[in-house]
Design a protein around this motif. Structure first.
Motif, PDB file in Angstrom:
ATOM      1  N   GLU A 191       0.808  -1.219   0.000  1.00  0.00           N
ATOM      2  CA  GLU A 191       0.000   0.000   0.000  1.00  0.00           C
ATOM      3  C   GLU A 191       0.842   1.271   0.000  1.00  0.00           C
ATOM      4  OE1 GLU A 191      -3.765   0.578   1.844  1.00  0.00           O
ATOM      5  OE2 GLU A 191      -3.701  -1.414   2.741  1.00  0.00           O
ATOM      6  N   LEU A 192       2.110   1.168   0.367  1.00  0.00           N
ATOM      7  CA  LEU A 192       2.978   2.344   0.366  1.00  0.00           C
ATOM      8  C   LEU A 192       3.356   2.784  -1.040  1.00  0.00           C
ATOM      9  CD1 LEU A 192       5.437   1.486   3.281  1.00  0.00           C
ATOM     10  CD2 LEU A 192       3.630   3.204   3.284  1.00  0.00           C
ATOM     11  N   ASP A 193       3.223   1.909  -2.006  1.00  0.00           N
ATOM     12  CA  ASP A 193       3.671   2.187  -3.374  1.00  0.00           C
ATOM     13  C   ASP A 193       2.485   2.644  -4.215  1.00  0.00           C
ATOM     14  OD1 ASP A 193       4.704   2.244  -5.908  1.00  0.00           O
ATOM     15  OD2 ASP A 193       5.678   0.278  -5.796  1.00  0.00           O
ATOM     16  N   TYR A 194       2.351   3.961  -4.395  1.00  0.00           N
ATOM     17  CA  TYR A 194       1.219   4.487  -5.144  1.00  0.00           C
ATOM     18  C   TYR A 194       1.348   4.225  -6.642  1.00  0.00           C
ATOM     19  CZ  TYR A 194      -0.626   6.922  -1.016  1.00  0.00           C
ATOM     20  OH  TYR A 194      -1.169   7.225   0.221  1.00  0.00           O
ATOM     21  N   ASP A 195       2.558   4.034  -7.142  1.00  0.00           N
ATOM     22  CA  ASP A 195       2.723   3.595  -8.529  1.00  0.00           C
ATOM     23  C   ASP A 195       2.037   2.243  -8.722  1.00  0.00           C
ATOM     24  OD1 ASP A 195       4.015   5.533 -10.030  1.00  0.00           O
ATOM     25  OD2 ASP A 195       5.997   4.968  -9.303  1.00  0.00           O
ATOM     26  N   ARG A 196       2.245   1.351  -7.760  1.00  0.00           N
ATOM     27  CA  ARG A 196       1.623   0.032  -7.825  1.00  0.00           C
ATOM     28  C   ARG A 196       0.102   0.150  -7.735  1.00  0.00           C
ATOM     29  NH1 ARG A 196      -0.404  -4.312  -5.192  1.00  0.00           N
ATOM     30  NH2 ARG A 196       0.379  -6.355  -5.853  1.00  0.00           N
ATOM     31  N   GLU A 197      -0.374   1.037  -6.873  1.00  0.00           N
ATOM     32  CA  GLU A 197      -1.817   1.209  -6.746  1.00  0.00           C
ATOM     33  C   GLU A 197      -2.428   1.724  -8.049  1.00  0.00           C
ATOM     34  OE1 GLU A 197      -5.215   3.539  -4.122  1.00  0.00           O
ATOM     35  OE2 GLU A 197      -3.172   3.419  -3.353  1.00  0.00           O
ATOM     36  N   ALA A 198      -1.709   2.608  -8.748  1.00  0.00           N
ATOM     37  CA  ALA A 198      -2.201   3.098 -10.040  1.00  0.00           C
ATOM     38  C   ALA A 198      -2.356   1.939 -11.024  1.00  0.00           C
ATOM     39  CB  ALA A 198      -1.249   4.152 -10.599  1.00  0.00           C
ATOM     40  N   ARG A 199      -1.405   0.994 -11.001  1.00  0.00           N
ATOM     41  CA  ARG A 199      -1.518  -0.174 -11.887  1.00  0.00           C
ATOM     42  C   ARG A 199      -2.675  -1.078 -11.454  1.00  0.00           C
ATOM     43  NH1 ARG A 199       4.124   0.300 -11.325  1.00  0.00           N
ATOM     44  NH2 ARG A 199       4.249  -1.400  -9.833  1.00  0.00           N
ATOM     45  N   ALA A 200      -2.876  -1.187 -10.140  1.00  0.00           N
ATOM     46  CA  ALA A 200      -3.998  -1.979  -9.638  1.00  0.00           C
ATOM     47  C   ALA A 200      -5.330  -1.343 -10.046  1.00  0.00           C
ATOM     48  CB  ALA A 200      -3.918  -2.112  -8.118  1.00  0.00           C
ATOM     49  N   MET A 201      -5.376  -0.020 -10.052  1.00  0.00           N
ATOM     50  CA  MET A 201      -6.576   0.686 -10.506  1.00  0.00           C
ATOM     51  C   MET A 201      -6.842   0.379 -11.978  1.00  0.00           C
ATOM     52  SD  MET A 201      -7.301   4.798 -10.431  1.00  0.00           S
ATOM     53  CE  MET A 201      -6.641   4.920  -8.775  1.00  0.00           C
ATOM     54  N   ALA A 202      -5.785   0.403 -12.787  1.00  0.00           N
ATOM     55  CA  ALA A 202      -5.927   0.054 -14.203  1.00  0.00           C
ATOM     56  C   ALA A 202      -6.407  -1.389 -14.362  1.00  0.00           C
ATOM     57  CB  ALA A 202      -4.598   0.257 -14.926  1.00  0.00           C
ATOM     58  N   LEU A 203      -5.915  -2.272 -13.500  1.00  0.00           N
ATOM     59  CA  LEU A 203      -6.345  -3.666 -13.529  1.00  0.00           C
ATOM     60  C   LEU A 203      -7.842  -3.777 -13.261  1.00  0.00           C
ATOM     61  CD1 LEU A 203      -5.728  -6.751 -13.510  1.00  0.00           C
ATOM     62  CD2 LEU A 203      -5.253  -6.512 -11.051  1.00  0.00           C
ATOM     63  N   TYR A 204      -8.322  -3.055 -12.258  1.00  0.00           N
ATOM     64  CA  TYR A 204      -9.747  -3.115 -11.934  1.00  0.00           C
ATOM     65  C   TYR A 204     -10.607  -2.508 -13.035  1.00  0.00           C
ATOM     66  CZ  TYR A 204     -10.319  -5.514  -7.571  1.00  0.00           C
ATOM     67  OH  TYR A 204     -10.421  -6.507  -6.630  1.00  0.00           O
ATOM     68  N   ARG A 205     -10.090  -1.480 -13.690  1.00  0.00           N
ATOM     69  CA  ARG A 205     -10.831  -0.913 -14.819  1.00  0.00           C
ATOM     70  C   ARG A 205     -10.954  -1.944 -15.942  1.00  0.00           C
ATOM     71  NH1 ARG A 205     -11.635   4.484 -15.322  1.00  0.00           N
ATOM     72  NH2 ARG A 205     -11.285   4.429 -17.573  1.00  0.00           N
ATOM     73  N   LEU A 206      -9.927  -2.756 -16.121  1.00  0.00           N
ATOM     74  CA  LEU A 206      -9.953  -3.816 -17.130  1.00  0.00           C
ATOM     75  C   LEU A 206     -10.951  -4.903 -16.731  1.00  0.00           C
ATOM     76  CD1 LEU A 206      -6.769  -5.486 -18.675  1.00  0.00           C
ATOM     77  CD2 LEU A 206      -8.680  -6.857 -17.878  1.00  0.00           C
ATOM     78  N   MET A 207     -10.884  -5.358 -15.478  1.00  0.00           N
ATOM     79  CA  MET A 207     -11.718  -6.471 -15.037  1.00  0.00           C
ATOM     80  C   MET A 207     -13.196  -6.115 -14.986  1.00  0.00           C
ATOM     81  SD  MET A 207      -9.408  -8.345 -12.071  1.00  0.00           S
ATOM     82  CE  MET A 207      -9.411  -6.929 -10.956  1.00  0.00           C
ATOM     83  N   LEU A 208     -13.512  -4.844 -14.706  1.00  0.00           N
ATOM     84  CA  LEU A 208     -14.900  -4.424 -14.549  1.00  0.00           C
ATOM     85  C   LEU A 208     -15.400  -3.608 -15.737  1.00  0.00           C
ATOM     86  CD1 LEU A 208     -14.743  -3.517 -10.753  1.00  0.00           C
ATOM     87  CD2 LEU A 208     -15.971  -5.452 -11.766  1.00  0.00           C
ATOM     88  N   ALA A 209     -14.710  -3.711 -16.858  1.00  0.00           N
ATOM     89  CA  ALA A 209     -15.073  -2.921 -18.042  1.00  0.00           C
ATOM     90  C   ALA A 209     -16.481  -3.223 -18.535  1.00  0.00           C
ATOM     91  CB  ALA A 209     -14.062  -3.180 -19.161  1.00  0.00           C
ATOM     92  N   ASP A 210     -16.978  -4.426 -18.277  1.00  0.00           N
ATOM     93  CA  ASP A 210     -18.305  -4.808 -18.761  1.00  0.00           C
ATOM     94  C   ASP A 210     -19.401  -4.630 -17.710  1.00  0.00           C
ATOM     95  OD1 ASP A 210     -17.303  -5.513 -21.262  1.00  0.00           O
ATOM     96  OD2 ASP A 210     -16.837  -7.563 -20.611  1.00  0.00           O
ATOM     97  N   GLU A 211     -19.064  -3.947 -16.608  1.00  0.00           N
ATOM     98  CA  GLU A 211     -20.049  -3.674 -15.554  1.00  0.00           C
ATOM     99  C   GLU A 211     -20.466  -2.202 -15.660  1.00  0.00           C
ATOM    100  OE1 GLU A 211     -21.353  -6.026 -13.501  1.00  0.00           O
ATOM    101  OE2 GLU A 211     -20.147  -7.426 -14.687  1.00  0.00           O
TER     102      GLU A 211
END
Length: 452
Positions: A191-211
């Protein structure tokens, strides 16, 4: 461009030990006095004092306190009620900090990179606070700034937490805490790595694109660093504000359905879960708007990636309970890595599983919990915990820390909503075509696409 002086350091940890000691010393002394000496304390008053002290401290102990509040019998109920409020109501840091943080991340001319940037924080939590801003091209933005010295704070607090868990095990043998500590440590460091969180956000946008009724912010990479996360602003209102308007059951059910999809589509299709479903991590599109009842999912610092076999085990246990197949239940527990199992322990674990899976086992419309009992699952959890204390210790696999937390957190949301839904049908819609091999391939491709 981040300030290297904030990296994990001995000096930073020593300062943190002193601050944590002052905040937690009173709790340890008073709880111990109550448990072992029978001393009377005003627990409600002290719990409120503790919440204020931890809120002023900032950092991971706030998040850990929330997690501890979900472990049955770990703390008196008065403390549980106060600590559950921590992240949503954390006090923010002032403009002097904001200017220093922004300059260290984006350079001394950082203000020229925004059209507007608000001085007051819009929200504050355990590891950082959020400010509203406007980009040069007019987009509404949210800028999350990490508090100073968080790396040292995390390492110091994890050391303190290990000591707390050791003391906990001295008087309560129900749960072996080594794996719990390891899981919390892994997630907090991520959680300290906001670069990583930005990638996780992109991941969730990909996974939930059809919702269509689950909305997520979009990361802005040019304004993001390890300690600054900039994303698009999403409009919504907190769940309790939404409920204050007394929406009809149809609208409450719609919110519950969207929340269910937001958390469990990523799990059953990609083996990934959002591990922190507290009330501050999502908002609701308000009544009267074009997409009222849609939800906004936020804060992607705490995600958990599971092997396909773990997801298969979740489904195996469902069918074991549905068909009263004890052998399959044992297989599911063992496939997850549970240790210390025997017949009596398995019976206790099945009792907890029957509670968690209960709404999914009945093909009918119902509430998530059909009796009113305050905190979701607390009575069942306390009963299970008491039996494990007698039979234990049980060593749960570390994956269960946030999986269990997500289930209980979402159950609490559905309880607040008083949603009446056919949970069985929603669950079967997700698992109908489940294939562990397909999930593994899909997960690998998605993680590669976003760089995780």
């Amino acid at each position: 461009m981040s300030d290297k002086r904030e990296d994990n350091s001995l000096g930073g940890r020593v300062k943190r030990y002193a601050k944590v000691g002052r905040a937690m010393g009173g709790l340890a002394a008073r709880v111990a006095g109550h448990r072992y000496l029978g001393l009377k304390v005003d627990r409600a008053e002290h719990a409120s004092e503790l919440k204020s002290a931890l809120g002023g401290l900032k950092g991971p102990l706030m998040k850990v306190a929330q997690i501890m509040a979900t472990i049955p019998d770990a703390l008196p109920k008065e403390y549980v009620e106060e600590l559950r409020q921590l992240q949503a109501n954390a006090p923010s840091m002032g403009w002097a900090f904001v200017k220093r943080r922004m300059a260290s991340e984006l350079g001394p001319d950082w203000q020229k990179r925004f059209k507007e940037f608000t001085h007051e924080a819009a929200a504050a939590a355990s590891l950082g606070q959020v400010h509203q801003a406007t980009s040069l091209d007019g987009r509404a933005l949210a800028c999350k700034l990490q508090y100073p010295d968080m790396q040292s704070a995390v390492e110091a607090d994890l050391s303190q937490l290990k000591l707390i868990f050791r003391l906990y095990e001295r008087y309560d043998r129900a749960i072996a805490t080594q794996q719990i500590h390891a899981e919390i440590a892994d997630r907090l460091r991520e959680e300290l790595d906001y670069d990583r969180e930005a990638r996780a956000m992109a991941l969730y946008r990909l996974m939930l694109a059809d919702e269509p009724e689950v909305h997520l912010p979009e990361p802005v990479s040019t304004l993001t660093t390890k300690r600054l996360l900039t994303m698009t602003w999403v409009e919504g209102e907190p769940l309790m504000s939404f409920l204050d308007k007394k929406p009809k059951v149809e609208l409450r059910n719609k919110v519950a359905y969207n929340m269910f999809r937001a958390w469990y589509v990523p799990f059953y299709e990609y083996g990934i879960i959002h591990g922190d479903p507290h009330l501050g991590n999502y908002t609701v599109r308000p009544k009267g708007t074009a997409d009222e009842g849609a939800v906004n999912l936020m804060d992607f610092g705490c995600i958990r990636i599971f092997d396909a076999k773990f997801v298969q085990g979740v489904i195996d246990l469902y069918w074991a309970l549905q068909n009263d197949d004890r052998e399959l239940a044992v297989h599911a527990y063992e496939s997850w890595g549970f240790k210390g199992l025997n017949k009596d322990v398995i019976d206790v674990l099945n009792r907890w599983a029957m509670f968690v899976y209960g709404p999914l086992l009945e093909d009918r419309t119902r509430k998530i919990q059909e009796h009113e009992s305050g905190i979701y699952g607390r009575e069942v959890a306390e009963s299970v915990h008491a039996d494990l204390r007698r039979l234990g210790p049980v060593t749960p696999p570390k994956e269960f820390v946030f999986m269990d937390r997500a289930a209980i957190g979402l159950g609490s949301v559905f309880l607040h909503l008083k949603a009446e839904i056919n949970w069985y049908q929603m669950f079967h819609d997700l698992i109908r075509d489940f294939d562990a091999k397909v999930l593994a391939k899909r997960q690998k491709a998605a993680l590669k696409e976003v760089g995780l």
